[in-house]
Every structure is written in C-alpha cells, then in structure tokens.
Design a protein around this motif. Sequence first.
Motif, PDB file in Angstrom:
ATOM      1  N   GLU A 172      18.233  11.465 -15.002  1.00  0.00           N
ATOM      2  CA  GLU A 172      18.683  12.253 -13.854  1.00  0.00           C
ATOM      3  C   GLU A 172      18.424  11.504 -12.553  1.00  0.00           C
ATOM      4  OE1 GLU A 172      17.686  16.348 -11.372  1.00  0.00           O
ATOM      5  OE2 GLU A 172      16.691  15.966 -13.306  1.00  0.00           O
ATOM      6  N   LEU A 173      17.235  10.892 -12.445  1.00  0.00           N
ATOM      7  CA  LEU A 173      16.914  10.141 -11.236  1.00  0.00           C
ATOM      8  C   LEU A 173      17.882   8.976 -11.063  1.00  0.00           C
ATOM      9  CD1 LEU A 173      15.193   9.581  -8.796  1.00  0.00           C
ATOM     10  CD2 LEU A 173      13.522   8.441 -10.283  1.00  0.00           C
ATOM     11  N   ASP A 180      17.548  13.324  -0.715  1.00  0.00           N
ATOM     12  CA  ASP A 180      17.514  14.087  -1.953  1.00  0.00           C
ATOM     13  C   ASP A 180      16.063  14.181  -2.394  1.00  0.00           C
ATOM     14  OD1 ASP A 180      18.386  15.505  -4.144  1.00  0.00           O
ATOM     15  OD2 ASP A 180      19.733  13.946  -4.897  1.00  0.00           O
ATOM     16  N   TYR A 181      15.805  14.995  -3.407  1.00  0.00           N
ATOM     17  CA  TYR A 181      14.463  15.069  -3.964  1.00  0.00           C
ATOM     18  C   TYR A 181      14.554  15.306  -5.465  1.00  0.00           C
ATOM     19  CZ  TYR A 181      15.099  20.137  -3.984  1.00  0.00           C
ATOM     20  OH  TYR A 181      15.572  21.394  -4.224  1.00  0.00           O
ATOM     21  N   VAL A 182      13.535  14.845  -6.175  1.00  0.00           N
ATOM     22  CA  VAL A 182      13.415  15.045  -7.614  1.00  0.00           C
ATOM     23  C   VAL A 182      12.009  15.548  -7.878  1.00  0.00           C
ATOM     24  CG1 VAL A 182      13.371  13.925  -9.875  1.00  0.00           C
ATOM     25  CG2 VAL A 182      15.119  13.282  -8.198  1.00  0.00           C
ATOM     26  N   THR A 183      11.894  16.571  -8.704  1.00  0.00           N
ATOM     27  CA  THR A 183      10.593  17.173  -8.985  1.00  0.00           C
ATOM     28  C   THR A 183       9.933  16.504 -10.186  1.00  0.00           C
ATOM     29  OG1 THR A 183      11.378  19.313  -8.152  1.00  0.00           O
ATOM     30  CG2 THR A 183       9.425  19.334  -9.540  1.00  0.00           C
ATOM     31  N   LYS A 184       8.660  16.169 -10.031  1.00  0.00           N
ATOM     32  CA  LYS A 184       7.867  15.643 -11.148  1.00  0.00           C
ATOM     33  C   LYS A 184       7.441  16.787 -12.062  1.00  0.00           C
ATOM     34  CE  LYS A 184       5.625  11.808  -8.643  1.00  0.00           C
ATOM     35  NZ  LYS A 184       4.312  11.281  -8.222  1.00  0.00           N
ATOM     36  N   ARG A 213      21.125  10.202  -9.681  1.00  0.00           N
ATOM     37  CA  ARG A 213      21.027  10.505  -8.252  1.00  0.00           C
ATOM     38  C   ARG A 213      21.002   9.221  -7.429  1.00  0.00           C
ATOM     39  NH1 ARG A 213      19.156  15.860  -6.933  1.00  0.00           N
ATOM     40  NH2 ARG A 213      18.922  17.123  -8.816  1.00  0.00           N
ATOM     41  N   PHE A 267       9.964  14.147 -14.066  1.00  0.00           N
ATOM     42  CA  PHE A 267      11.404  14.036 -13.969  1.00  0.00           C
ATOM     43  C   PHE A 267      11.981  13.265 -15.156  1.00  0.00           C
ATOM     44  CE2 PHE A 267       9.410  10.595 -11.585  1.00  0.00           C
ATOM     45  CZ  PHE A 267       9.995   9.475 -12.147  1.00  0.00           C
ATOM     46  N   LEU A 303       9.975  12.135  -4.346  1.00  0.00           N
ATOM     47  CA  LEU A 303       9.398  12.640  -5.587  1.00  0.00           C
ATOM     48  C   LEU A 303       8.351  13.684  -5.207  1.00  0.00           C
ATOM     49  CD1 LEU A 303       8.820   9.313  -7.577  1.00  0.00           C
ATOM     50  CD2 LEU A 303      10.799  10.844  -7.654  1.00  0.00           C
ATOM     51  N   ARG A 338       9.567  19.780  -0.051  1.00  0.00           N
ATOM     52  CA  ARG A 338      10.987  19.478  -0.201  1.00  0.00           C
ATOM     53  C   ARG A 338      11.754  19.879   1.050  1.00  0.00           C
ATOM     54  NH1 ARG A 338       9.872  21.490  -5.459  1.00  0.00           N
ATOM     55  NH2 ARG A 338      10.912  23.481  -5.075  1.00  0.00           N
ATOM     56  N   ILE A 365      15.005   9.136  -1.571  1.00  0.00           N
ATOM     57  CA  ILE A 365      14.813  10.203  -2.551  1.00  0.00           C
ATOM     58  C   ILE A 365      13.320  10.485  -2.627  1.00  0.00           C
ATOM     59  CG2 ILE A 365      15.010  10.908  -4.970  1.00  0.00           C
ATOM     60  CD1 ILE A 365      17.399   9.088  -5.254  1.00  0.00           C
TER      61      ILE A 365
END
Length: 239
Positions: free
Chosen positions: A109-110, A99-103, A113, A105, A80, A89, A78
């Motif tokens: 949610e993380l 997958d990716y998570v935007t800071k 995932r 975050f 960040l 991304r 994943i």
Amino acid sequence: MDSAHVLVVDDHREIRDPLAAYLKRHALRVSVASDAGAARAVLSGAAIDLVILDVMMPGEDGLSLCRHIREVHDTPVILLTALGEQTDRIVGLEIGADDYVTKPFDPRELLARVKNLLRRARSLPRSRDEAHGRRLAFDRWTLDTDRRQLVDEAGATVALSTGEFRLIAALTRHPRIVLSRDQLLDLTRGRAADGFDRSIDNQVSRLRRKLERDPANPELLKTVWGGGYVLASDVRTVS
C-alpha cells in the motif's frame, strides 16, 4: 519513475531498513536517515523526489521536519503515524504533508501511494526558477515568503491566512500558467485533499478581495473557464 529518489526517515532500524530494501527492489533509489538532523543533511545535499517521514522521533519530531521541508521544498511528504494518532495526521496535513500511512502498514500500500504521489508531482507544471526567491514582486505587490507576508506598494502589510498564503505562493511559482483546481490542491494542501473540495474557489475569492482593485472584475487572479486559475502577472525576485 525508475530514477525517483526517496528518503526514508525513521528512528526504528527494524522499520527503516526493511522498507528501504523493499523500495529498492521496486526500482527506486533510496536514502535513509535515523533522525531529523540526518534528514536535513540528506535534503541539503541530494535531489530528493519524495520523503517518507515518521512522526514520532526523538529530538526534532516528524511534524517539525515536515514543516521545514514544506517551507523550503516542494518535495512530497508521506507521514508514518501511530495507530489512533488522528491529531498528528490532521496537523500533518495542515502543515503541508501530502499523505499519511498508519503503522503497522502494508508495504504494498505504501509503495502504491509513493508511486501515485510521484506521478502526480511530475504532472505539475515546472516552477519558474526566478520564483524561488524570498521576496517575490508581482503587479503592485511583494510576497515575503520568509515572513509569509503580503505587502502593497505603500509598504502596508495585508494579513493572509495559511491557506491564502499557500495559494498565492503556488501561483507566484507558476506565473502566467493555468493551474487546475486539482493542481492547486496538490500544490497547497497535499494529495490527500479531497479532489472535489471547493476551498480553492473560496480562497481565490478571498485573495481577490485583498489583491484586486475591483474584485468583481479581476485582472490579476483570472479564471480560465474549464481550466482553472492563472496569475496574470510577471513575477520577479527582489532584494
């Protein structure tokens, strides 16, 4: 899920340490690394089930480390990413991030995932141990995973796109095992891929034109109706 081991890689202590503590509170084992070198050391010495990886780090960045992880491990990743860094991304998903998570975050949610990726990774068929070699022979072909080359019995190299290489590499790691389209998406493009994506079918068609003696009547890459695709060949490691 309780025994899953997660590696958090981020050069910012104020992000890395609270995130590690949060994951630990939710019954995950956690290791941390402040840069790519430390992360490589952890990966070489421990069985890691998932990596949470910051893209922007001094020295070797997260995209480079993600590429390394994908070349030698099946470990889910994943990313960040900073807000608005859409290019990172896209590149990350193209080189194999899951997958990716935007800071900034939401840790909830993380965590969701993380759990989803671990669940899906564990649902995949187990790779054949002998298929982890650098040169894998099947039928009349040899796949050189270091050079990402496919070579026929006469020694001629057949060009492969990145997607085609990932697909045949996934199939050679699971010979004679039926893999659904969703599983192949997980193994080749990451869990962030669209589950309705038809690119797997297109890549199979292209591979058949390169691998099969008669692409219209495939004997190597077979369709299992209602199931998916299977590499109908034994695979062995060659020197």
